[in-house]
Design a protein around this motif. Structure first.
Motif, short mmCIF file in Angstrom:
data_model
loop_
_atom_site.label_atom_id
_atom_site.label_comp_id
_atom_site.label_asym_id
_atom_site.label_seq_id
_atom_site.Cartn_x
_atom_site.Cartn_y
_atom_site.Cartn_z
N SER A 48 -97.62 -13.11 43.87
CA SER A 48 -98.92 -12.60 43.40
C SER A 48 -100.00 -13.01 44.38
CB SER A 48 -99.23 -13.13 41.99
OG SER A 48 -99.49 -14.52 42.05
N SER A 49 -101.26 -12.71 44.02
CA SER A 49 -102.38 -13.10 44.89
C SER A 49 -102.53 -14.62 44.95
CB SER A 49 -103.67 -12.46 44.38
OG SER A 49 -103.89 -12.81 43.03
N TRP A 50 -101.92 -15.35 44.01
CA TRP A 50 -101.98 -16.81 44.01
C TRP A 50 -100.88 -17.43 44.87
CZ3 TRP A 50 -102.77 -14.33 39.17
CH2 TRP A 50 -104.09 -14.39 38.72
N GLY A 51 -99.96 -16.61 45.37
CA GLY A 51 -98.88 -17.12 46.21
C GLY A 51 -97.51 -16.78 45.66
N THR A 52 -96.48 -17.37 46.28
CA THR A 52 -95.09 -17.15 45.87
C THR A 52 -94.59 -18.37 45.11
OG1 THR A 52 -94.69 -15.76 47.80
CG2 THR A 52 -92.76 -16.63 46.66
N THR A 53 -94.03 -18.12 43.92
CA THR A 53 -93.53 -19.21 43.08
C THR A 53 -92.08 -18.96 42.75
OG1 THR A 53 -95.72 -19.31 42.06
CG2 THR A 53 -93.96 -20.51 40.96
N SER A 54 -91.25 -19.99 42.90
CA SER A 54 -89.86 -19.90 42.47
C SER A 54 -89.79 -20.08 40.97
CB SER A 54 -89.03 -20.98 43.18
OG SER A 54 -87.69 -20.90 42.77
N ARG A 95 -102.03 -14.26 34.88
CA ARG A 95 -101.47 -14.80 36.13
C ARG A 95 -100.01 -14.38 36.34
NH1 ARG A 95 -104.40 -19.10 38.57
NH2 ARG A 95 -102.50 -19.78 39.59
N ASP A 96 -99.37 -13.84 35.30
CA ASP A 96 -97.98 -13.40 35.43
C ASP A 96 -97.85 -12.01 36.03
OD1 ASP A 96 -96.66 -15.71 34.35
OD2 ASP A 96 -97.40 -15.12 32.38
N ALA A 97 -98.97 -11.34 36.25
CA ALA A 97 -98.92 -10.02 36.89
C ALA A 97 -98.50 -10.18 38.35
CB ALA A 97 -100.28 -9.34 36.80
N GLY A 98 -97.84 -9.17 38.89
CA GLY A 98 -97.44 -9.22 40.30
C GLY A 98 -96.03 -8.71 40.52
N TYR A 99 -95.43 -9.12 41.62
CA TYR A 99 -94.08 -8.69 42.00
C TYR A 99 -93.08 -9.78 41.65
CZ TYR A 99 -96.34 -5.06 44.79
OH TYR A 99 -97.09 -3.98 45.20
N TYR A 100 -91.97 -9.37 41.06
CA TYR A 100 -90.88 -10.30 40.77
C TYR A 100 -89.69 -9.87 41.61
CZ TYR A 100 -93.55 -12.25 36.94
OH TYR A 100 -94.52 -12.89 36.21
N SER A 101 -89.26 -10.76 42.50
CA SER A 101 -88.12 -10.44 43.37
C SER A 101 -86.90 -11.22 42.91
CB SER A 101 -88.44 -10.78 44.83
OG SER A 101 -88.59 -12.17 44.97
N VAL A 102 -85.78 -10.53 42.88
CA VAL A 102 -84.51 -11.15 42.50
C VAL A 102 -83.55 -11.03 43.68
CG1 VAL A 102 -83.71 -9.03 41.37
CG2 VAL A 102 -82.61 -11.21 40.84
N THR A 103 -82.86 -12.12 43.98
CA THR A 103 -81.86 -12.13 45.04
C THR A 103 -80.53 -12.56 44.45
OG1 THR A 103 -83.55 -12.81 46.63
CG2 THR A 103 -81.26 -13.08 47.30
N VAL A 104 -79.51 -11.77 44.70
CA VAL A 104 -78.15 -12.12 44.28
C VAL A 104 -77.32 -12.33 45.54
CG1 VAL A 104 -76.12 -11.41 42.98
CG2 VAL A 104 -78.38 -10.73 42.18
N MET A 105 -76.72 -13.52 45.65
CA MET A 105 -75.95 -13.87 46.85
C MET A 105 -74.56 -14.34 46.45
SD MET A 105 -76.98 -16.50 49.94
CE MET A 105 -77.00 -17.93 48.88
N ASP A 106 -73.55 -13.83 47.14
CA ASP A 106 -72.20 -14.30 46.86
C ASP A 106 -71.87 -15.51 47.72
OD1 ASP A 106 -71.59 -13.36 49.37
OD2 ASP A 106 -70.27 -11.75 48.70
N GLU A 107 -70.69 -16.06 47.53
CA GLU A 107 -70.30 -17.29 48.23
C GLU A 107 -70.07 -17.09 49.71
OE1 GLU A 107 -66.05 -16.47 46.01
OE2 GLU A 107 -66.96 -18.44 45.89
#
Length: 200
Positions: A71-77, A113-125
């Motif tokens: 979001s405009s406040w930054g990237t949060t895990s 503050r929860d508005a924005g982009y939500y990115s999901v990453t799926v990674m295999d072994e």
């Protein structure tokens, strides 16, 4: 001199074909490969609502899923977990996030503050990744609209009360009118009886 050269070429083609087949077979047998589907890439929510960030992934091996908020406040895990293993939720989301086996998460009691982009990453072994993004818009409840609805409801209630009073007055007037008419009819009937008595 030409015959040995032809023999080398035909051997080279055979070796090349065998190598290509073996490489293709090895690639097909190698475990790994991740796919990810995001059925709803845009979500509209109001303040204090619960939202489901829905995804569906498939993976041949053990998958690691990670969600981040940009979001405009930054990237949060937000959260990271491995299928059938650990779940690591960030402190800011400790009591607000629920994870699901298909990779989805539910975010409770959203705010502006929860508005924005939500990115999901799926990674295999084996390090193969798949990415997805969901845009979340959060709107405040407009209290002016609620005020308008309250005023309209009060106005309708007042009009209903006036109509009920008017109907009650009409009913009362009709009842009095019927009583007077009945009294006059009784008086005229009594006079007729008296006249008949006198005539007799």
């Amino acid at each position: 001199l030409m015959r040995p050269l032809r023999g080398c070429r035909s051997r080279g083609v055979v070796v090349g074909t065998v190598t290509l087949c073996l490489a293709a077979g090895w690639a097909l047998q190698t475990p790994g490969g991740v796919s990810l589907v995001v059925p709803q890439p845009n979500i509209n929510a109001t303040v204090a609502q619960n939202i489901l960030l829905s995804v569906e992934y498939s993976c041949r091996g053990v998958a690691t899923i990670e969600w981040k908020h940009v979001s405009s406040w930054g990237t949060t895990s937000i959260v990271e977990w491995s299928s059938g293993s650990y779940v690591n939720i960030s402190m800011g989301y400790k009591d607000r996030v629920t994870t699901f086996e298909n990779g989805s998460i539910q975010l409770q009691n959203v705010g502006m503050r929860d508005a924005g982009y939500y990115s999901v990453t799926v990674m295999d072994e084996h390090g193969t990744n798949a990415y997805g993004t969901i845009i979340v818009n959060v709107y405040e409840i407009i209290y002016e609209d609620l005020h308008f609805v309250a005023v309209l409801f009060a106005f309708l209630a007042a009009v209903s009360a006036i109509l009920i009073c008017f109907m009650w007055l009409c009913n009362k007037s009709l009842h009095l009118f019927q009583k007077k008419t009945t009294h006059k009819l009784t008086a005229s009937t009594t006079e007729e009886i008296e006249l008949e008595t006198i005539e007799c």
